[in-house]
Design a protein around this motif. Structure first.
Motif, PDB file in Angstrom:
ATOM      1  N   LYS A  13      -8.203 -17.845 -32.444  1.00 12.95           N
ATOM      2  CA  LYS A  13      -9.157 -16.726 -32.376  1.00 12.95           C
ATOM      3  C   LYS A  13      -8.424 -15.417 -32.077  1.00 12.95           C
ATOM      4  CE  LYS A  13     -10.240 -17.383 -27.492  1.00 12.95           C
ATOM      5  NZ  LYS A  13     -11.300 -17.493 -26.465  1.00 12.95           N
ATOM      6  N   TYR A  14      -7.378 -15.487 -31.255  1.00 10.63           N
ATOM      7  CA  TYR A  14      -6.606 -14.272 -30.955  1.00 10.63           C
ATOM      8  C   TYR A  14      -5.781 -13.845 -32.174  1.00 10.63           C
ATOM      9  CZ  TYR A  14      -7.755 -15.649 -26.159  1.00 10.63           C
ATOM     10  OH  TYR A  14      -8.428 -16.012 -25.016  1.00 10.63           O
ATOM     11  N   ASN A  15      -5.162 -14.822 -32.824  1.00 13.37           N
ATOM     12  CA  ASN A  15      -4.397 -14.511 -34.038  1.00 13.37           C
ATOM     13  C   ASN A  15      -5.290 -13.876 -35.092  1.00 13.37           C
ATOM     14  OD1 ASN A  15      -2.585 -17.644 -33.726  1.00 13.37           O
ATOM     15  ND2 ASN A  15      -2.072 -15.648 -32.886  1.00 13.37           N
ATOM     16  N   SER A  16      -6.512 -14.378 -35.194  1.00  8.44           N
ATOM     17  CA  SER A  16      -7.448 -13.864 -36.197  1.00  8.44           C
ATOM     18  C   SER A  16      -7.883 -12.435 -35.891  1.00  8.44           C
ATOM     19  CB  SER A  16      -8.677 -14.778 -36.284  1.00  8.44           C
ATOM     20  OG  SER A  16      -8.305 -16.068 -36.747  1.00  8.44           O
ATOM     21  N   LYS A  17      -7.914 -12.069 -34.623  1.00  6.62           N
ATOM     22  CA  LYS A  17      -8.262 -10.699 -34.245  1.00  6.62           C
ATOM     23  C   LYS A  17      -7.085  -9.751 -34.458  1.00  6.62           C
ATOM     24  CE  LYS A  17     -11.827 -11.785 -30.797  1.00  6.62           C
ATOM     25  NZ  LYS A  17     -12.196 -11.778 -29.356  1.00  6.62           N
ATOM     26  N   ASP A  18      -5.875 -10.266 -34.205  1.00  5.11           N
ATOM     27  CA  ASP A  18      -4.684  -9.407 -34.216  1.00  5.11           C
ATOM     28  C   ASP A  18      -4.035  -9.267 -35.590  1.00  5.11           C
ATOM     29  OD1 ASP A  18      -5.050  -9.196 -31.509  1.00  5.11           O
ATOM     30  OD2 ASP A  18      -3.551 -10.719 -30.996  1.00  5.11           O
ATOM     31  N   LYS A  19      -4.292 -10.217 -36.492  1.00  6.07           N
ATOM     32  CA  LYS A  19      -3.551 -10.245 -37.748  1.00  6.07           C
ATOM     33  C   LYS A  19      -4.476 -10.080 -38.956  1.00  6.07           C
ATOM     34  CE  LYS A  19      -0.169 -13.536 -35.816  1.00  6.07           C
ATOM     35  NZ  LYS A  19       0.989 -12.635 -35.796  1.00  6.07           N
ATOM     36  N   ASP A  20      -3.949  -9.448 -39.998  1.00  3.00           N
ATOM     37  CA  ASP A  20      -4.686  -9.422 -41.258  1.00  3.00           C
ATOM     38  C   ASP A  20      -4.491 -10.762 -41.957  1.00  3.00           C
ATOM     39  OD1 ASP A  20      -2.161  -9.413 -42.454  1.00  3.00           O
ATOM     40  OD2 ASP A  20      -2.227  -7.284 -42.959  1.00  3.00           O
ATOM     41  N   TYR A  21      -5.103 -10.921 -43.129  1.00  2.00           N
ATOM     42  CA  TYR A  21      -5.065 -12.215 -43.798  1.00  2.00           C
ATOM     43  C   TYR A  21      -3.644 -12.718 -44.034  1.00  2.00           C
ATOM     44  CZ  TYR A  21     -10.078 -11.724 -44.864  1.00  2.00           C
ATOM     45  OH  TYR A  21     -11.444 -11.599 -44.775  1.00  2.00           O
ATOM     46  N   GLU A  22      -2.806 -11.882 -44.610  1.00  2.00           N
ATOM     47  CA  GLU A  22      -1.474 -12.348 -44.966  1.00  2.00           C
ATOM     48  C   GLU A  22      -0.642 -12.699 -43.745  1.00  2.00           C
ATOM     49  OE1 GLU A  22       1.977 -13.549 -46.864  1.00  2.00           O
ATOM     50  OE2 GLU A  22      -0.112 -13.462 -47.508  1.00  2.00           O
ATOM     51  N   ASP A  23      -0.681 -11.844 -42.725  1.00  2.00           N
ATOM     52  CA  ASP A  23       0.089 -12.139 -41.511  1.00  2.00           C
ATOM     53  C   ASP A  23      -0.394 -13.435 -40.858  1.00  2.00           C
ATOM     54  OD1 ASP A  23       1.673  -9.917 -41.806  1.00  2.00           O
ATOM     55  OD2 ASP A  23       0.507  -8.657 -40.437  1.00  2.00           O
ATOM     56  N   LEU A  24      -1.705 -13.648 -40.877  1.00  2.00           N
ATOM     57  CA  LEU A  24      -2.270 -14.866 -40.295  1.00  2.00           C
ATOM     58  C   LEU A  24      -1.829 -16.092 -41.078  1.00  2.00           C
ATOM     59  CD1 LEU A  24      -4.355 -16.052 -38.209  1.00  2.00           C
ATOM     60  CD2 LEU A  24      -6.053 -15.881 -40.044  1.00  2.00           C
ATOM     61  N   PHE A  25      -1.996 -16.055 -42.388  1.00  2.00           N
ATOM     62  CA  PHE A  25      -1.653 -17.212 -43.214  1.00  2.00           C
ATOM     63  C   PHE A  25      -0.155 -17.511 -43.174  1.00  2.00           C
ATOM     64  CE2 PHE A  25      -5.442 -15.917 -46.129  1.00  2.00           C
ATOM     65  CZ  PHE A  25      -6.334 -16.364 -45.154  1.00  2.00           C
ATOM     66  N   LYS A  26       0.646 -16.446 -43.215  1.00  2.00           N
ATOM     67  CA  LYS A  26       2.110 -16.613 -43.181  1.00  2.00           C
ATOM     68  C   LYS A  26       2.551 -17.224 -41.851  1.00  2.00           C
ATOM     69  CE  LYS A  26       4.517 -12.833 -43.042  1.00  2.00           C
ATOM     70  NZ  LYS A  26       5.137 -11.546 -43.456  1.00  2.00           N
ATOM     71  N   HIS A  30       2.062 -21.908 -48.412  1.00  2.00           N
ATOM     72  CA  HIS A  30       1.462 -20.607 -48.720  1.00  2.00           C
ATOM     73  C   HIS A  30       2.497 -19.645 -49.299  1.00  2.00           C
ATOM     74  CE1 HIS A  30      -0.925 -16.923 -48.114  1.00  2.00           C
ATOM     75  NE2 HIS A  30       0.191 -16.387 -47.630  1.00  2.00           N
ATOM     76  N   GLN A  31       2.087 -18.886 -50.315  1.00  2.00           N
ATOM     77  CA  GLN A  31       2.960 -17.849 -50.874  1.00  2.00           C
ATOM     78  C   GLN A  31       2.115 -16.682 -51.378  1.00  2.00           C
ATOM     79  OE1 GLN A  31       6.526 -17.678 -51.109  1.00  2.00           O
ATOM     80  NE2 GLN A  31       5.879 -15.580 -51.500  1.00  2.00           N
ATOM     81  N   MET A  32       2.384 -15.480 -50.862  1.00  2.00           N
ATOM     82  CA  MET A  32       1.678 -14.300 -51.351  1.00  2.00           C
ATOM     83  C   MET A  32       2.176 -13.951 -52.751  1.00  2.00           C
ATOM     84  SD  MET A  32       1.307 -10.499 -49.655  1.00  2.00           S
ATOM     85  CE  MET A  32       3.005 -10.007 -49.988  1.00  2.00           C
ATOM     86  N   ILE A  33       1.261 -13.477 -53.609  1.00  2.00           N
ATOM     87  CA  ILE A  33       1.623 -13.003 -54.947  1.00  2.00           C
ATOM     88  C   ILE A  33       1.710 -11.477 -54.930  1.00  2.00           C
ATOM     89  CG2 ILE A  33       0.959 -12.974 -57.382  1.00  2.00           C
ATOM     90  CD1 ILE A  33      -0.617 -15.566 -56.832  1.00  2.00           C
TER      91      ILE A  33
END
Length: 558
Positions: A355-368, A480-483
């Motif tokens: 829950k803290y990671n989800s508040k602090d990070k955007d999608y890519e930072d969270l998934f990475k 996971h890999q960002m395009i």
């Protein structure tokens, strides 16, 4: 000569037929291998309070004269096993993409009520055990549990029960304290080091099982009296004798409870246990528990071969309060670090930092972030992510203002997702006049789902993401890999044996026409499907075009 020719033709025909059958058998075997596997590390798990989800049988709403006036939302409200089965049959969980259900403990609870400073409370939540060997009649019967598992398994949904070994229920005028050789009541935990977290009671009037003891103890007299009154004392003792003879364990408190809990595996075929208050019990106890769970699961599979879903091991996920994946496999007590994964104990732990990671990070930072941890420190293990829960007073979105972001981050992050009942329908987590965690435990908002347009829209989003996740292990268990970052597209890939899974996902996109570069992922001429909009497209010059009114795409090969 004619006979020789005829014989030769027959041999050739038989040979061709056998080869064709061999080829078909080979293809069938290959199809079985490449069938989408169920993967716990990428599962979509639904967590519900049995008493608060759905009332399927009003005749069992009151038992043991549990009729005292309680604090708000601190008494039984009627939810039961039949209510869960009803929603399984209706397809609610399937439409939501749920492939595992974790329900709060269903064992018999204390009969009396107690006031913890929040008004009188009953054991509606299931964590105040009186008798591990019996299902509380408020929740249902053995037949109800058998029916639930049968119906769930028929739809590919696993059932996870909740195991409590740390404590009995509170002492009340109807529920005497267990003998001193079974429990301690004199020291309350201060949580400032290892010993002060384990060898103590969690709160006042919650007797702590002496899990460290290896001394032989007799059955509690109140349990003996109860079993005799119910006409099953001799049978229970016979089973205990057989258990201790087979295992060689001393008749110590923890082993009695392990026997009682693993009976639900052997008899009903439950697929896993979420284990309560893990860090308040010596870590070696969980290794012992795993051995007994694995044995019980193997026995069930051996005796019920026609009911076996797959070759997955029994699932054990632990609640180590305040554990977070960033600490890897260890939990720090301050004066000591403990690994609950190895020696072999838990396949996964609940992740309190998500829950803290989800508040602090955007999608890519969270998934990475989660991709890196799960393929390094936690490789071969897993994590159970959540954004709201039954006892976490600081949920990610208490006011339910961000249901779409909640769904995107929870259901699309690497790891196992825990949907808390009502996450998908914005069930209120702020209930006026409640005390403490009662505000998190209101009845499921079925009326809102049926009548409110906004609720239906939110639910539809959760359903689309959930079904995609359930269909594709790559979403939760893949790499996971960002395009591209803007617009935001990424892909996930997963392989297990001959099974390969590859998906492409886009978030926060422009509505309307979306031209997507898929050249590094899919082949020219591949027909792709966007399951979010239902649109299809063919790869041309390394691109596809999806024209939809949505800001999300969930791309799979058709």
């Amino acid at each position: 000569m004619k006979k020789l020719i005829l014989f030769t033709i027959i041999l050739i025909t038989l040979s061709c037929k056998n080869k064709a059958e061999d080829n078909r058998s080979s293809m069938d075997a290959s199809a079985e291998v490449t069938e989408t596997p169920f993967v716990w590390e990428g599962a979509n798990l639904y967590f519900l309070l049995t008493d608060r989800f759905n009332n399927g049988d009003q005749s069992n709403d009151v038992n043991f004269n549990r009729t005292r006036k309680t604090g708000k939302l601190r008494g039984f409200k009627g939810g039961d096993i039949k209510g869960i089965t009803q929603k399984v049959k209706e397809g609610y969980f399937t439409k939501l993409g749920i492939n595992a259900i974790w329900m709060t403990p269903i064992v018999e609870q204390i009969h009396g009520g107690t006031d913890e400073g929040t008004g009188v409370s009953y054991g509606f939540h299931g964590y105040w055990t009186k008798d591990w060997t019996r299902i509380d009649p408020n929740f249902g019967t053995k037949e109800d549990l058998r029916e639930l598992i049968k119906e769930a398994h028929a739809r590919g949904i696993r059932i996870v029960l909740d195991a409590v070994i740390n404590h009995t229920g509170p002492v009340t005028d109807k529920d005497p304290v267990w003998p001193e050789e079974w429990v301690r009541t004199d020291k309350q935990c201060t949580y400032d080091n290892y010993d002060n977290t384990i060898s103590c009671t969690l709160v006042a009037n919650l007797p702590d099982i002496r899990t460290e003891s290896n001394e032989n103890v007799e059955l509690p007299p109140q349990l003996v009296e109860k079993w005799k009154a119910e006409g099953r004392y001799e049978q229970e003792v016979k089973e205990l004798d057989a258990f201790f003879e087979r295992t060689g364990h001393p008749r110590a408190p923890r082993f009695y409870i392990m026997k009682w809990l693993t009976d639900y595996i052997t008899e009903f075929g439950v697929d896993g246990y979420r284990v309560d208050t893990v860090k308040h019990v010596e870590e070696y106890v969980w290794t012992e528990f795993k051995v007994e769970c694995d044995f019980a699961f193997a026995e069930y599979k051996k005796n019920n071969a026609e009911k076996v879903l797959d070759d997955n091991n029994f699932y054990l996920v632990g609640e180590v309060y305040n554990y977070g994946v960033s600490s890897g496999q260890e939990f720090d007590f301050g004066d000591r670090k403990v690994n609950y994964f190895n020696p072999p104990s838990f396949q996964s732990l609940i992740n309190f930092e998500f829950k803290y990671n989800s508040k602090d990070k955007d999608y890519e930072d969270l998934f990475k972030h989660y991709n890196a941890i799960l393929h390094d420190e936690l490789k071969d293990f897993g994590t159970l992510n959540y954004l709201s829960s039954h006892d976490d007073g600081s949920p990610f979105d208490a006011q339910r203002k961000k249901p779409y972001e909640t769904a995107n981050k929870l259901l699309l992050s690497p790891g196992t997702s825990q949907v808390y009942y009502g996450d998908e329908s914005s069930r209120s987590l702020i209930v006026p006049d409640t005390e403490g965690d009662a505000t998190l435990r209101s009845m499921m908002n079925w009326d809102s789902i049926a009548k409110r347009k906004r609720t239906k829209e939110v639910l539809t989003h959760w359903q689309k993401l959930g079904q995609f996740r359930a269909k594709h292990p790559a979403v939760g268990a893949g790499t996971h890999q960002m395009i591209t970052s803007s617009p935001y597209y990424f892909y996930r890939s997963y392989q297990k044996g001959n099974f390969k899974d590859l998906v492409l996902i886009g978030l926060d996109l422009e509505k309307g026409k979306k031209v997507i570069d898929v050249s590094k992922i899919f082949e020219e001429g591949d027909v792709l499907n966007d399951t979010y909009s239902g649109k299809t497209a063919t790869v041309e010059n390394g691109e596809i075009t999806i024209d939809s009114e949505f800001e999300v795409v969930l791309i799979e090969k058709k």
